[in-house]
Design a protein around this motif. Structure first.
Motif, PDB file in Angstrom:
ATOM      1  N   ASP A   9       0.833  -1.189   0.000  1.00  0.00           N
ATOM      2  CA  ASP A   9       0.000   0.000   0.000  1.00  0.00           C
ATOM      3  C   ASP A   9       0.871   1.244   0.000  1.00  0.00           C
ATOM      4  O   ASP A   9       1.911   1.282   0.665  1.00  0.00           O
ATOM      5  CB  ASP A   9      -0.894   0.058   1.245  1.00  0.00           C
ATOM      6  CG  ASP A   9      -1.930  -1.049   1.288  1.00  0.00           C
ATOM      7  OD1 ASP A   9      -2.283  -1.582   0.223  1.00  0.00           O
ATOM      8  OD2 ASP A   9      -2.386  -1.370   2.398  1.00  0.00           O
ATOM      9  N   ILE A  10       0.428   2.253  -0.731  1.00  0.00           N
ATOM     10  CA  ILE A  10       1.051   3.569  -0.723  1.00  0.00           C
ATOM     11  C   ILE A  10      -0.009   4.540  -0.216  1.00  0.00           C
ATOM     12  O   ILE A  10      -1.131   4.546  -0.719  1.00  0.00           O
ATOM     13  CB  ILE A  10       1.508   3.991  -2.137  1.00  0.00           C
ATOM     14  CG1 ILE A  10       2.419   2.937  -2.775  1.00  0.00           C
ATOM     15  CG2 ILE A  10       2.162   5.373  -2.101  1.00  0.00           C
ATOM     16  CD1 ILE A  10       3.746   2.741  -2.097  1.00  0.00           C
ATOM     17  N   HIS A  11       0.338   5.339   0.787  1.00  0.00           N
ATOM     18  CA  HIS A  11      -0.600   6.304   1.359  1.00  0.00           C
ATOM     19  C   HIS A  11      -0.064   7.716   1.160  1.00  0.00           C
ATOM     20  O   HIS A  11       1.119   7.972   1.416  1.00  0.00           O
ATOM     21  CB  HIS A  11      -0.793   6.053   2.858  1.00  0.00           C
ATOM     22  CG  HIS A  11      -1.495   4.773   3.157  1.00  0.00           C
ATOM     23  ND1 HIS A  11      -2.851   4.719   3.379  1.00  0.00           N
ATOM     24  CD2 HIS A  11      -1.035   3.501   3.246  1.00  0.00           C
ATOM     25  CE1 HIS A  11      -3.193   3.453   3.607  1.00  0.00           C
ATOM     26  NE2 HIS A  11      -2.110   2.706   3.536  1.00  0.00           N
ATOM     27  N   ILE A  12      -0.932   8.609   0.703  1.00  0.00           N
ATOM     28  CA  ILE A  12      -0.627  10.037   0.602  1.00  0.00           C
ATOM     29  C   ILE A  12      -1.341  10.696   1.781  1.00  0.00           C
ATOM     30  O   ILE A  12      -2.576  10.641   1.862  1.00  0.00           O
ATOM     31  CB  ILE A  12      -1.149  10.644  -0.717  1.00  0.00           C
ATOM     32  CG1 ILE A  12      -0.714   9.828  -1.937  1.00  0.00           C
ATOM     33  CG2 ILE A  12      -0.755  12.118  -0.826  1.00  0.00           C
ATOM     34  CD1 ILE A  12       0.753   9.789  -2.197  1.00  0.00           C
ATOM     35  N   VAL A  13      -0.565  11.277   2.703  1.00  0.00           N
ATOM     36  CA  VAL A  13      -1.176  11.836   3.910  1.00  0.00           C
ATOM     37  C   VAL A  13      -0.631  13.232   4.196  1.00  0.00           C
ATOM     38  O   VAL A  13       0.555  13.504   3.984  1.00  0.00           O
ATOM     39  CB  VAL A  13      -0.938  10.920   5.136  1.00  0.00           C
ATOM     40  CG1 VAL A  13      -1.609   9.587   4.961  1.00  0.00           C
ATOM     41  CG2 VAL A  13       0.543  10.728   5.392  1.00  0.00           C
ATOM     42  N   PRO A  14      -1.488  14.115   4.690  1.00  0.00           N
ATOM     43  CA  PRO A  14      -1.012  15.446   5.063  1.00  0.00           C
ATOM     44  C   PRO A  14      -0.233  15.378   6.373  1.00  0.00           C
ATOM     45  O   PRO A  14      -0.557  14.581   7.258  1.00  0.00           O
ATOM     46  CB  PRO A  14      -2.298  16.253   5.224  1.00  0.00           C
ATOM     47  CG  PRO A  14      -3.337  15.246   5.555  1.00  0.00           C
ATOM     48  CD  PRO A  14      -2.928  13.971   4.887  1.00  0.00           C
ATOM     49  N   GLU A  15       0.800  16.209   6.469  1.00  0.00           N
ATOM     50  CA  GLU A  15       1.603  16.304   7.691  1.00  0.00           C
ATOM     51  C   GLU A  15       1.995  17.768   7.854  1.00  0.00           C
ATOM     52  O   GLU A  15       2.950  18.227   7.209  1.00  0.00           O
ATOM     53  CB  GLU A  15       2.838  15.410   7.600  1.00  0.00           C
ATOM     54  CG  GLU A  15       3.745  15.451   8.794  1.00  0.00           C
ATOM     55  CD  GLU A  15       3.122  14.814  10.037  1.00  0.00           C
ATOM     56  OE1 GLU A  15       3.441  15.270  11.139  1.00  0.00           O
ATOM     57  OE2 GLU A  15       2.319  13.878   9.894  1.00  0.00           O
ATOM     58  N   LEU A  39       1.216  13.176  -4.987  1.00  0.00           N
ATOM     59  CA  LEU A  39       0.389  12.299  -5.822  1.00  0.00           C
ATOM     60  C   LEU A  39       1.150  11.778  -7.031  1.00  0.00           C
ATOM     61  O   LEU A  39       1.054  10.595  -7.365  1.00  0.00           O
ATOM     62  CB  LEU A  39      -0.866  13.035  -6.279  1.00  0.00           C
ATOM     63  CG  LEU A  39      -1.962  13.196  -5.240  1.00  0.00           C
ATOM     64  CD1 LEU A  39      -3.034  14.157  -5.748  1.00  0.00           C
ATOM     65  CD2 LEU A  39      -2.572  11.861  -4.882  1.00  0.00           C
ATOM     66  N   ASP A  40       1.895  12.643  -7.691  1.00  0.00           N
ATOM     67  CA  ASP A  40       2.681  12.208  -8.855  1.00  0.00           C
ATOM     68  C   ASP A  40       3.653  11.100  -8.461  1.00  0.00           C
ATOM     69  O   ASP A  40       3.739  10.066  -9.116  1.00  0.00           O
ATOM     70  CB  ASP A  40       3.457  13.381  -9.460  1.00  0.00           C
ATOM     71  CG  ASP A  40       2.577  14.340 -10.236  1.00  0.00           C
ATOM     72  OD1 ASP A  40       1.420  13.981 -10.560  1.00  0.00           O
ATOM     73  OD2 ASP A  40       3.046  15.458 -10.521  1.00  0.00           O
ATOM     74  N   TYR A  41       4.378  11.334  -7.383  1.00  0.00           N
ATOM     75  CA  TYR A  41       5.357  10.342  -6.926  1.00  0.00           C
ATOM     76  C   TYR A  41       4.651   9.067  -6.455  1.00  0.00           C
ATOM     77  O   TYR A  41       5.055   7.960  -6.820  1.00  0.00           O
ATOM     78  CB  TYR A  41       6.217  10.931  -5.805  1.00  0.00           C
ATOM     79  CG  TYR A  41       7.233   9.942  -5.294  1.00  0.00           C
ATOM     80  CD1 TYR A  41       8.403   9.705  -5.993  1.00  0.00           C
ATOM     81  CD2 TYR A  41       7.001   9.237  -4.123  1.00  0.00           C
ATOM     82  CE1 TYR A  41       9.331   8.777  -5.535  1.00  0.00           C
ATOM     83  CE2 TYR A  41       7.919   8.320  -3.651  1.00  0.00           C
ATOM     84  CZ  TYR A  41       9.079   8.095  -4.365  1.00  0.00           C
ATOM     85  OH  TYR A  41       9.992   7.168  -3.901  1.00  0.00           O
ATOM     86  N   GLY A  42       3.597   9.221  -5.651  1.00  0.00           N
ATOM     87  CA  GLY A  42       2.876   8.064  -5.125  1.00  0.00           C
ATOM     88  C   GLY A  42       2.287   7.194  -6.219  1.00  0.00           C
ATOM     89  O   GLY A  42       2.362   5.966  -6.151  1.00  0.00           O
TER      90      GLY A  42
END
Length: 71
Positions: A9-15, A39-42
Motif C-alpha cells: 500500500d502507498i498512502h498520501i497523507v497530510p503532515e 500524488l505524482d510520486y505516489g
C-alpha cells in the motif's frame, strides 16, 4: 503457506504543511511541499510496485483510492 504476496500500500497523507508518501512495503516515507507532487510520486511508485494507492484528506479519512495491484 498459501503463496500470496504481502499487500503493498502507498498512502498520501497530510503532515502539517507538507504531504507524505508512506509505503507499507518499505516502511518508509518521503515528504513533499505540495499534494500534487506527492500524488505524482505516489502514483509512479504504486504503478511500479503494483500497489494500492490511498489518498487521505486533512481529517485523516481516505478520500480516494486507486489500485495498480496485479490480481
Amino acid at each position: 503457506m498459501n503463496g500470496s504476496m504481502p499487500r503493498k500500500d502507498i498512502h498520501i497523507v497530510p503532515e502539517g504543511n507538507d504531504w507524505l508518501v508512506e509505503s507499507t512495503s518499505y516502511g518508509s516515507e518521503l515528504s513533499f511541499d505540495t499534494q500534487a507532487e506527492a500524488l505524482d510520486y505516489g502514483r509512479r511508485v504504486a504503478k511500479e510496485e503494483h500497489a494500492d494507492l490511498f489518498i487521505h484528506g486533512h481529517d485523516g479519512e481516505i478520500r480516494a483510492a486507486d489500485s495498480y495491484a496485479e490480481d
